[in-house]
Design a protein around this motif. Structure first.
Motif, PDB file in Angstrom:
ATOM      1  N   PHE B 137       0.879  -1.167   0.000  1.00  0.00           N
ATOM      2  CA  PHE B 137       0.000   0.000   0.000  1.00  0.00           C
ATOM      3  C   PHE B 137       0.913   1.212   0.000  1.00  0.00           C
ATOM      4  O   PHE B 137       1.656   1.434   0.956  1.00  0.00           O
ATOM      5  N   LEU B 138       0.887   1.983  -1.086  1.00  0.00           N
ATOM      6  CA  LEU B 138       1.906   3.010  -1.256  1.00  0.00           C
ATOM      7  C   LEU B 138       1.418   4.410  -0.897  1.00  0.00           C
ATOM      8  O   LEU B 138       2.193   5.259  -0.488  1.00  0.00           O
ATOM      9  N   LYS B 139       0.128   4.633  -1.096  1.00  0.00           N
ATOM     10  CA  LYS B 139      -0.407   5.966  -0.806  1.00  0.00           C
ATOM     11  C   LYS B 139      -1.872   5.811  -0.435  1.00  0.00           C
ATOM     12  O   LYS B 139      -2.570   4.966  -0.979  1.00  0.00           O
ATOM     13  N   GLN B 140      -2.329   6.627   0.506  1.00  0.00           N
ATOM     14  CA  GLN B 140      -3.726   6.545   0.915  1.00  0.00           C
ATOM     15  C   GLN B 140      -4.633   7.017  -0.213  1.00  0.00           C
ATOM     16  O   GLN B 140      -4.322   7.972  -0.902  1.00  0.00           O
ATOM     17  N   VAL B 141      -5.763   6.318  -0.352  1.00  0.00           N
ATOM     18  CA  VAL B 141      -6.765   6.724  -1.343  1.00  0.00           C
ATOM     19  C   VAL B 141      -7.970   7.239  -0.568  1.00  0.00           C
ATOM     20  O   VAL B 141      -8.374   6.652   0.435  1.00  0.00           O
ATOM     21  N   LYS B 142      -8.521   8.362  -1.028  1.00  0.00           N
ATOM     22  CA  LYS B 142      -9.653   8.958  -0.324  1.00  0.00           C
ATOM     23  C   LYS B 142     -10.960   8.626  -1.037  1.00  0.00           C
ATOM     24  O   LYS B 142     -10.966   8.331  -2.236  1.00  0.00           O
ATOM     25  N   GLN B 143     -12.046   8.722  -0.293  1.00  0.00           N
ATOM     26  CA  GLN B 143     -13.387   8.523  -0.840  1.00  0.00           C
ATOM     27  C   GLN B 143     -13.563   9.381  -2.102  1.00  0.00           C
ATOM     28  O   GLN B 143     -13.065  10.515  -2.149  1.00  0.00           O
ATOM     29  N   ASN B 144     -14.254   8.811  -3.098  1.00  0.00           N
ATOM     30  CA  ASN B 144     -14.557   9.487  -4.362  1.00  0.00           C
ATOM     31  C   ASN B 144     -13.367   9.658  -5.301  1.00  0.00           C
ATOM     32  O   ASN B 144     -13.502  10.285  -6.352  1.00  0.00           O
ATOM     33  N   GLU B 145     -12.219   9.099  -4.942  1.00  0.00           N
ATOM     34  CA  GLU B 145     -11.123   9.111  -5.912  1.00  0.00           C
ATOM     35  C   GLU B 145     -11.304   7.914  -6.855  1.00  0.00           C
ATOM     36  O   GLU B 145     -11.861   6.890  -6.481  1.00  0.00           O
ATOM     37  N   MET B 146     -10.820   8.076  -8.071  1.00  0.00           N
ATOM     38  CA  MET B 146     -10.980   7.048  -9.089  1.00  0.00           C
ATOM     39  C   MET B 146      -9.699   6.208  -9.129  1.00  0.00           C
ATOM     40  O   MET B 146      -8.624   6.744  -9.363  1.00  0.00           O
ATOM     41  N   ILE B 147      -9.850   4.907  -8.925  1.00  0.00           N
ATOM     42  CA  ILE B 147      -8.677   4.026  -8.903  1.00  0.00           C
ATOM     43  C   ILE B 147      -8.604   3.265 -10.228  1.00  0.00           C
ATOM     44  O   ILE B 147      -9.548   2.575 -10.612  1.00  0.00           O
ATOM     45  N   ILE B 148      -7.480   3.400 -10.919  1.00  0.00           N
ATOM     46  CA  ILE B 148      -7.261   2.661 -12.160  1.00  0.00           C
ATOM     47  C   ILE B 148      -6.247   1.552 -11.881  1.00  0.00           C
ATOM     48  O   ILE B 148      -5.109   1.831 -11.512  1.00  0.00           O
ATOM     49  N   ALA B 149      -6.691   0.310 -12.028  1.00  0.00           N
ATOM     50  CA  ALA B 149      -5.805  -0.832 -11.786  1.00  0.00           C
ATOM     51  C   ALA B 149      -5.335  -1.397 -13.118  1.00  0.00           C
ATOM     52  O   ALA B 149      -6.126  -1.557 -14.048  1.00  0.00           O
ATOM     53  N   LYS B 150      -4.035  -1.677 -13.206  1.00  0.00           N
ATOM     54  CA  LYS B 150      -3.475  -2.238 -14.439  1.00  0.00           C
ATOM     55  C   LYS B 150      -2.791  -3.556 -14.121  1.00  0.00           C
ATOM     56  O   LYS B 150      -1.873  -3.604 -13.307  1.00  0.00           O
ATOM     57  N   ALA B 151      -3.254  -4.603 -14.770  1.00  0.00           N
ATOM     58  CA  ALA B 151      -2.681  -5.932 -14.540  1.00  0.00           C
ATOM     59  C   ALA B 151      -1.793  -6.332 -15.710  1.00  0.00           C
ATOM     60  O   ALA B 151      -2.124  -6.063 -16.867  1.00  0.00           O
ATOM     61  N   LYS B 152      -0.666  -6.957 -15.378  1.00  0.00           N
ATOM     62  CA  LYS B 152       0.231  -7.500 -16.418  1.00  0.00           C
ATOM     63  C   LYS B 152       0.583  -8.928 -16.036  1.00  0.00           C
ATOM     64  O   LYS B 152       0.983  -9.189 -14.910  1.00  0.00           O
ATOM     65  N   VAL B 153       0.439  -9.841 -16.989  1.00  0.00           N
ATOM     66  CA  VAL B 153       0.842 -11.224 -16.737  1.00  0.00           C
ATOM     67  C   VAL B 153       2.349 -11.321 -16.893  1.00  0.00           C
ATOM     68  O   VAL B 153       2.899 -10.927 -17.928  1.00  0.00           O
ATOM     69  N   LYS B 154       3.031 -11.831 -15.858  1.00  0.00           N
ATOM     70  CA  LYS B 154       4.499 -11.899 -15.895  1.00  0.00           C
ATOM     71  C   LYS B 154       4.990 -13.244 -16.413  1.00  0.00           C
ATOM     72  O   LYS B 154       6.075 -13.322 -16.972  1.00  0.00           O
TER      73      LYS B 154
END
Lengths: 202, 202
Positions: B137-154
């Motif tokens: 967990f690198l940085k706190q995320v606040k309510q109503n922020e938009m989280i973009i997750a990117k997955a890469k198969v290694k």
């Protein structure tokens, strides 16, 4: 001489006092009667249902106050807590949206949520945030199984203000999940002298 | 010559085509008008709201079918997917019970849930289960922020039938969460020849 019913009710009482988190379903199986019979027996004996027994035990066992989050925000019921040392919680996944529809396997993030909130709850600090987690999913958990999570504080890095908490989760006696958390804390005031000493070796 | 309103609406169109996931609130700030003005502009221009834009993009970008779980069970909206390669999803945490009440920080298990279901979705197999996860967990995320997750198969360990997937989650351009997943899969049929070759080196 004891009648059949008295015998059964005596056994029921014993079972519940020895294993308070046993379900009516499992009592019925053990005593070879229907669930309805067990429910009626409990009514006659004024023994509350499982959910209320858990809440009752939770209420009486919390010798210490959780500081790091409101108790309603803990996922699962905490039934034992010693701040900066250890904690235990119980969670039963009943809702359909918490399992995969195809196979009724409990979704991983609920196991993680229970363990993570327990790891936060054990920290004696007003601000505790998870910074790292190293998870192993060891066995699939099915809908309606009871998950018992046990947290142990392993130590605190005083310089970085990070406490390591290990959580292991069990269904019956089998381990299903384990996770090592690194929790960032805003200060070290909540650490007792002995915890400081032991943990500063890390 | 363009009027004030035409200019603003032209800018609005441009903004949305360049950054389709921008919120009305942020457009309003950029164009220095009220949110109501932006909403009316969108209505006049027949530009749908953010939520519908995301769903629309999601629908048009999924060139391939998710096999490992029903799409309704993915936490977040998948907006891009290439099986055995990569995937992207978007999640906005709006509900109060998904954040800590004290500080409105998004609870860690929602970040994990989004990332984990994306890591499962990218696997081209009917059974895919998480066996390990190593989270930061690198940085706190606040309510109503938009989280973009990117997955890469290694890569995939063909012997153990385990695929490693790395997921990084961002808010705006900043990384907030990363996790390396090890996913157990029931078979290797879904792997294309090239994926087999590359990954058998692991």
């Amino acid at each position: 001489m004891m009648g059949k019913k008295e015998k059964r009710q005596a056994l029921l009482k014993q079972l519940i006092s020895e294993t308070p988190f046993i379900k009516d379903k499992d009592i019925a199986k053990k005593l070879n009667v229907s669930i309805q019979t067990i429910r009626l027996d409990r009514l006659e004996l004024s023994i509350p249902g499982l959910r209320d027994r858990i809440k009752d035990i939770a209420y009486h066992n919390l010798k210490e106050e959780i500081r790091s989050l409101p108790i309603e925000e803990v996922i699962g019921e905490i039934i034992d807590l010693e701040l900066e040392k250890s904690a235990v919680s119980i969670l039963e996944i009943e809702e359909k949206e918490h399992v995969f529809s195809r196979n009724q396997i409990v979704r991983g993030h609920y196991l993680f949520a229970q363990a993570n909130s327990l790891a936060i709850a054990v920290i004696n600090d007003e601000l505790a945030l998870t910074s790292k987690a190293n998870i192993h999913f060891l066995k699939q958990v099915k809908q309606n199984e009871m998950i018992i999570a046990k947290a142990k504080v392993k130590g605190t890095d005083l310089g970085k203000r990070r406490t390591t908490v290990e959580v292991e989760s069990f269904v019956r006696d089998e381990i299903v999940f384990s996770c090592e958390f690194e929790i960032y804390r805003s200060n070290l005031i909540g650490l007792k002298g002995e915890d400081r000493k032991v943990t500063s070796l890390i």
